[in-house]
Design a protein around this motif. Structure first.
Motif, mmCIF file in Angstrom:
data_model
loop_
_atom_site.group_PDB
_atom_site.id
_atom_site.type_symbol
_atom_site.label_atom_id
_atom_site.label_comp_id
_atom_site.label_asym_id
_atom_site.label_seq_id
_atom_site.Cartn_x
_atom_site.Cartn_y
_atom_site.Cartn_z
ATOM 1 N N LYS A 123 2.462 1.811 -3.184
ATOM 2 C CA LYS A 123 1.447 1.816 -4.252
ATOM 3 C C LYS A 123 1.739 0.749 -5.320
ATOM 4 O O LYS A 123 1.540 0.974 -6.525
ATOM 5 C CB LYS A 123 1.368 3.204 -4.902
ATOM 6 C CG LYS A 123 1.166 4.354 -3.915
ATOM 7 C CD LYS A 123 -0.211 4.352 -3.292
ATOM 8 C CE LYS A 123 -0.397 5.502 -2.306
ATOM 9 N NZ LYS A 123 -0.405 6.830 -2.929
ATOM 10 N N ASN A 180 -7.826 3.008 -3.376
ATOM 11 C CA ASN A 180 -7.016 3.115 -2.163
ATOM 12 C C ASN A 180 -7.245 1.940 -1.209
ATOM 13 O O ASN A 180 -6.955 2.027 -0.020
ATOM 14 C CB ASN A 180 -7.294 4.432 -1.438
ATOM 15 C CG ASN A 180 -8.759 4.593 -1.046
ATOM 16 O OD1 ASN A 180 -9.631 3.884 -1.559
ATOM 17 N ND2 ASN A 180 -9.023 5.528 -0.141
ATOM 18 N N ILE A 223 -3.449 4.554 7.150
ATOM 19 C CA ILE A 223 -3.789 3.306 6.468
ATOM 20 C C ILE A 223 -4.139 2.275 7.533
ATOM 21 O O ILE A 223 -3.406 2.116 8.512
ATOM 22 C CB ILE A 223 -2.609 2.781 5.632
ATOM 23 C CG1 ILE A 223 -2.059 3.876 4.725
ATOM 24 C CG2 ILE A 223 -3.023 1.545 4.831
ATOM 25 C CD1 ILE A 223 -3.074 4.513 3.831
ATOM 26 N N ASP A 227 -4.243 10.657 6.262
ATOM 27 C CA ASP A 227 -3.553 9.736 5.359
ATOM 28 C C ASP A 227 -3.268 8.397 6.031
ATOM 29 O O ASP A 227 -2.451 7.608 5.539
ATOM 30 C CB ASP A 227 -2.254 10.354 4.836
ATOM 31 C CG ASP A 227 -1.289 10.720 5.963
ATOM 32 O OD1 ASP A 227 -1.675 10.625 7.142
ATOM 33 O OD2 ASP A 227 -0.141 11.090 5.653
ATOM 34 N N TRP A 250 0.828 -1.210 0.000
ATOM 35 C CA TRP A 250 0.000 0.000 0.000
ATOM 36 C C TRP A 250 0.862 1.259 0.000
ATOM 37 O O TRP A 250 0.637 2.168 -0.809
ATOM 38 C CB TRP A 250 -0.944 0.034 1.201
ATOM 39 C CG TRP A 250 -2.143 0.905 0.917
ATOM 40 C CD1 TRP A 250 -3.394 0.506 0.616
ATOM 41 C CD2 TRP A 250 -2.168 2.350 0.854
ATOM 42 N NE1 TRP A 250 -4.202 1.587 0.360
ATOM 43 C CE2 TRP A 250 -3.479 2.732 0.496
ATOM 44 C CE3 TRP A 250 -1.220 3.346 1.050
ATOM 45 C CZ2 TRP A 250 -3.853 4.058 0.344
ATOM 46 C CZ3 TRP A 250 -1.595 4.677 0.888
ATOM 47 C CH2 TRP A 250 -2.905 5.026 0.542
ATOM 48 N N GLY A 290 -6.550 4.986 3.403
ATOM 49 C CA GLY A 290 -6.750 3.742 2.678
ATOM 50 C C GLY A 290 -6.828 2.550 3.606
ATOM 51 O O GLY A 290 -6.754 2.674 4.829
#
Length: 341
Positions: free
Chosen positions: A120, A279, A231, A229, A117, A257
């Motif tokens: 990416k 995401n 995760i 932001d 993640w 995400g």
């Protein structure tokens, strides 16, 4: 000679060779494979069984009360949410699991989801295969070193993950009300309350077992505290996260995400909103799996049966410790039996 009937209530493997190797090495043990789906299925096959090995079939109070001879139930894997522990304990039935078969696998998978993640990887792969050679589709990517990961739960798997992420330069927080603070500090991990973990972490990895106290423990309140932001990663059990709250947080941009190996309902429905989100990374409850882990899990589940039926001992991985008030067995001495797996 006493004959022991051992029923595998259900399984999703190509065969039962590992279970057979452990069980049929002992004279008098009969292995009965079944593929039960309902309570009535289990009752019909298992009513006179001496032991059960269980995967997903419901071992409810209704089922347990119908069991005439059962002395032990073992379950593939860590969770025992398919089994009514209170009913089993009341009836003097030992319940065992296999808590240590996939520690590295799950920790590795959580780390893989984190790296995939944050770098990416899956997003970039999808764009390249669609003919788009442009790194800008991955923006923004942030450096891992110096950021913070929060572990929800601090059992053996998150402890293993903590050791794997430290060389990457991540600071590690953990929330676990049952873990000694001084021991966590010795491991270089700071224990904090859940709200603080949510507000301070850049990445949150969920490792809590599923029980009533943890069902939906990551919900709207927790998402509202997270960084924009942040995760969230889940390799434990889907219902630990309130899925509708997660979808809402992702759709509104409240968090950055998610990377999920488990969901509230598995398999997920084809129109699930998470499937259309760039995401979000999804894997099909595979974190536990390696060939070695599968063999170890199945062998140890069978060995727990042998502990009780053949050796008259409590199973090595006894879950319902209160059953000792109902049935008296010898202390487990598993070293020789478990040395090969």
């Amino acid at each position: 000679m006493k004959k022991w009937k051992v029923v595998v209530t259900d399984w999703e493997y190509a065969d039962l060779r590992f279970e057979e190797k452990v069980l049929l090495a002992h004279e008098g043990v009969e292995l009965v494979p079944a593929q039960c789906r309902t309570e009535d299925d289990v009752i019909e096959v298992c009513r006179d069984a001496d032991a059960l090995i269980n995967q997903y079939a419901p071992i409810s109070r209704k089922v347990i009360e119908a069991l005439r001879n059962c002395k032990v139930i073992t379950r593939y894997g860590v969770g025992v949410n398919t089994i009514d522990l209170d009913a089993a304990t009341e009836k003097g039935i030992c319940v065992a699991n296999v808590p240590d078969y996939c520690m590295d696998e799950v920790a590795d998978h959580a780390l893989a989801l984190l790296l995939s993640w944050t770098r990416k990887v899956t997003l970039a792969n999808r764009h390249v295969k669609n003919g788009n050679w442009d790194f800008k589709v991955t923006q923004p990517i942030y450096r891992l070193r110096g950021r913070t990961i929060g572990l929800v739960g601090f059992g053996k798997i998150p402890q293993a993950l903590a050791e794997k992420v430290k060389p990457l330069g991540l600071q590690v927080l953990a929330y676990d009300p049952f873990f000694p603070k001084e021991v966590a500090e010795q491991k270089g991990v700071q224990l904090v309350e859940l709200d603080e973990l949510c507000s301070q972490s850049d990445y949150i990895s969920v490792h809590a077992p599923l029980m009533e106290a943890t069902r939906g423990m990551i919900g709207e309140n927790q998402f509202s505290l997270m960084k924009k932001d942040a995760i969230i990663i889940n390799t434990s059990r889907g219902p630990v996260i309130n899925e509708s709250a997660l979808v809402k947080a992702l759709q509104s941009g409240l968090i950055g995400g998610a990377a999920l190996d488990v969901l509230e309902e598995e398999p997920m429905v084809k129109d699930h909103p998470l499937l259309s989100m760039d995401n979000v990374i999804l894997t099909p409850h595979v974190a536990w799996y390696s060939e070695e882990a599968a063999e170890e899990m199945r062998s140890k589940a069978a060995a727990g049966i042998i502990d009780v039926l053949v050796f008259g001992e409590y199973p090595k991985y006894l879950v319902n410790q209160r059953v000792k008030e109902q049935v008296e067995l010898k202390a487990c001495q598993p070293e020789q039996r478990y040395q090969n797996f």
